[in-house]
Design an enzyme around this catalytic site. Structure first.
Site, mmCIF file in Angstrom:
data_model
loop_
_atom_site.group_PDB
_atom_site.id
_atom_site.type_symbol
_atom_site.label_atom_id
_atom_site.label_comp_id
_atom_site.label_asym_id
_atom_site.label_seq_id
_atom_site.Cartn_x
_atom_site.Cartn_y
_atom_site.Cartn_z
ATOM 1 N N ASN A 1 3.774 22.490 24.933
ATOM 2 C CA ASN A 1 4.574 23.512 25.295
ATOM 3 C C ASN A 1 3.870 24.775 25.894
ATOM 4 O OD1 ASN A 1 6.478 21.795 24.714
ATOM 5 N ND2 ASN A 1 7.489 23.237 22.996
ATOM 6 N N HIS B 1 20.172 44.989 68.654
ATOM 7 C CA HIS B 1 21.189 43.897 68.959
ATOM 8 C C HIS B 1 20.979 43.110 70.119
ATOM 9 C CE1 HIS B 1 23.793 47.166 66.537
ATOM 10 N NE2 HIS B 1 22.840 48.044 67.532
ATOM 11 N N SER C 1 7.684 16.865 75.136
ATOM 12 C CA SER C 1 8.962 16.072 74.845
ATOM 13 C C SER C 1 8.611 14.833 75.164
ATOM 14 C CB SER C 1 9.997 16.658 75.768
ATOM 15 O OG SER C 1 10.976 15.453 75.847
ATOM 16 N N LYS D 1 8.197 19.763 79.495
ATOM 17 C CA LYS D 1 8.588 20.710 78.202
ATOM 18 C C LYS D 1 7.192 20.993 77.402
ATOM 19 C CE LYS D 1 12.030 21.829 76.354
ATOM 20 N NZ LYS D 1 12.997 20.969 75.526
ATOM 21 N N GLU E 1 8.863 27.078 65.155
ATOM 22 C CA GLU E 1 9.873 26.475 64.804
ATOM 23 C C GLU E 1 9.914 26.007 63.360
ATOM 24 O OE1 GLU E 1 12.374 24.166 68.082
ATOM 25 O OE2 GLU E 1 10.451 24.524 69.010
#
Ligand code: ARG
Length: 484
Positions: free
Chosen positions: A120, A166, A287, A293, A300
């Site tokens: 532990n 915004h 792609s 692409k 991402e």
């Protein structure tokens, strides 16, 4: 009788053979951690050596025991490094695997190692040692990213683009200023990791299973050997709480949140609809179906992996919340989320430092983020980015701010109707537009066009924290000084 009781002939045994064996294997697999906690092997050995050194110094084990343990551990460390060590599921975790091998190598001394400790306090020590190293790696990588950001920001201290609120055009800012916002975020991230490190860097060992130990141990000495700043002061707390790991994951979540926001911007800026930047090819992929692409996969994935580290944070918080004192096996589940969060932070920072960095091509510095100032400039002519500057101009000539706001709103309406930006409207038309705001017309003179330019707008925000290029350069200089 003997034949009847033979396992292969007994129906009961055949039944239990079918059920109990697979179940017991499953439980073994379910309760074992060796295949993920063996990445703490180096820390486990280090902790054991410090413990053994202390035991010998206190006369709890003999000097020859210590020598045997040291010899055995050196051999084990070599075996692990060379990939020759056999990790065994039957021995449950990294601690028991190493201890068993040590005993096989050096005999009784190996069996004496566990005197005055428990798995532990051992595991709690190993995690802290491991995490301390991970934090140091992360701090170094944040610095690399910051240096890259500073270089790019400096290169673009004058490059203007619309600042958004915004996601609507608000006021001109410089790209350097925009990047420096992320510098500030990562500065706080580094502070958080450094602060978390202080609380990680305390020694649980000596707490034993939960209540301490009956042997005359010297915890301060072990702390010193392992580079811990202090010992944990309560044995129950030391073996059971994982708040330091939770805190670390929270710091990772915030770091990743910041990088996720930057990623979102890179993705947006790289969209052909915006076209503010291009990313170096090696951070993008194509792609399989659409030949045109070029996808910003790395940003991402950073955005996506932020969800993953948030998951780790929630997993650890939830793991802890229902646990009574002291150690519970639940805590074995702390490792995978913790390791995953650290790995994700480290990989992300490494890739980000590179992506925001530069390379030398024919002796010239080429940034991996290729900025397109013309597209940024063109975007500044849409959305009335200098409307606030016009209001401020009127205020400085004595018009109350609310009246100035109203006058400019009318001017924007006129520009909208005309289909042009504010600086393109002749003075007389501007005056006509705001004619029924008392006091506006007579305050509007030819010098207004100086403040309506983007450069004028930028230069006038000339205070600490403002976007004026001189301030951006000063902020970069300050940041460099702080980084040393
Ligand atoms: N593998 C265990 C863990 O990660 C080590 C501690 C086990 N202690 C115990 N009493 N079963 O937490």
């Amino acid at each position: 009788m003997a034949d009847q009781s033979a396992p292969q002939d007994s129906p009961a045994k055949a039944w239990s053979g079918r059920f109990s064996e697979p179940v017991s294997d499953l439980v073994k697999r379910y309760t074992a951690s060796v295949f993920f906690d063996n990445r703490m092997a180096a820390q486990d050995i280090r902790g054991s050596l410090a413990h053994a050194t202390m035991l010998a110094r206190q006369g709890i084990i003999g000097a020859t025991d210590l020598a045997d343990i040291e010899r055995g551990m050196a051999q084990i460390a070599g075996e692990i490094e060379r990939g020759e060590f056999t990790w065994n599921l039957d021995d449950e975790d990294v601690h028991l695997n190493i201890e068993k091998r040590l005993t096989a190598l050096v005999g009784d001394a190996g069996k004496r190692l566990h005197t005055g400790r428990s798995r532990n306090d051992q595991v709690a020590t190993d995690i802290r040692l491991w995490l301390r190293d991970a934090i140091d790696t992360i701090l170094g990588l944040i610095r690399d990213l910051q240096l890259a950001l500073l270089d790019l920001a400096e290169h673009h201290a004058n490059t203007a683009l619309p600042g958004f609120t915004h996601l609507q055009v608000a006021q001109p800012v410089t790209f350097g200023h925009h990047l420096m916002a992320y510098f500030e975020m990562t500065r706080r991230d580094a502070e958080r990791f450094a602060d978390c490190r202080r609380r990680v860097n305390r020694l649980p060992l000596g707490s034993a299973a939960l209540a301490g130990t009956t042997y005359p141990i010297d915890r301060e000495y072990v702390a010193e050997l392992l580079g811990f700043e202090e010992v944990c002061f309560n044995s129950l707390d030391a073996v059971s709480d994982r708040d330091f790991a939770i805190e670390f994951c929270a710091a990772v979540s915030l770091l990743m949140t910041h990088l996720s926001r930057l990623s979102e911007e890179l993705i947006l800026w790289m969209s052909p609809r915006v076209g503010f930047i291009d990313l170096a090819d090696r951070f993008c992929t194509g792609s399989s179906i659409m030949p045109q692409k070029k996808n910003p996969d790395v940003p991402e994935l950073v955005r996506g992996k932020t969800g993953r580290v948030n998951g780790s944070l929630i997993a650890l918080l939830t793991l802890m919340k229902g646990q009574p004192l002291a150690y519970n096996k639940d805590n074995q589940e702390d490792k995978e989320p913790l390791f995953d969060a650290a790995d994700t932070a480290i990989d992300t920072l490494r890739i980000y430092a590179d992506m925001m960095g530069s390379r030398l091509e024919n002796g010239a510095k080429v940034f991996n983020v290729r900025v397109k100032p013309a597209a940024m400039q063109a975007a500044l002519t849409q959305g009335y980015a200098t409307a606030t500057d016009l209001a401020d101009y009127l205020v400085k000539k004595g018009l109350p701010f609310r009246d100035a706001h109203e006058a400019v709103a009318l001017a924007v309406r006129a520009a909208d109707a005309k289909g042009c930006d504010l600086p393109q409207i002749p003075l007389a038309e501007l005056q006509a537009a705001m004619a029924h705001v008392p006091g506006a017309v007579e305050r509007l003179a030819g010098d207004v066009f100086e403040v309506l330019t983007v450069d004028g707008s930028l230069a006038s925000r000339d205070h600490i924290g403002g976007t004026a290029p001189t301030q951006v350069r000063a902020a970069i200089a300050r940041a460099r000084q702080r980084l040393g």
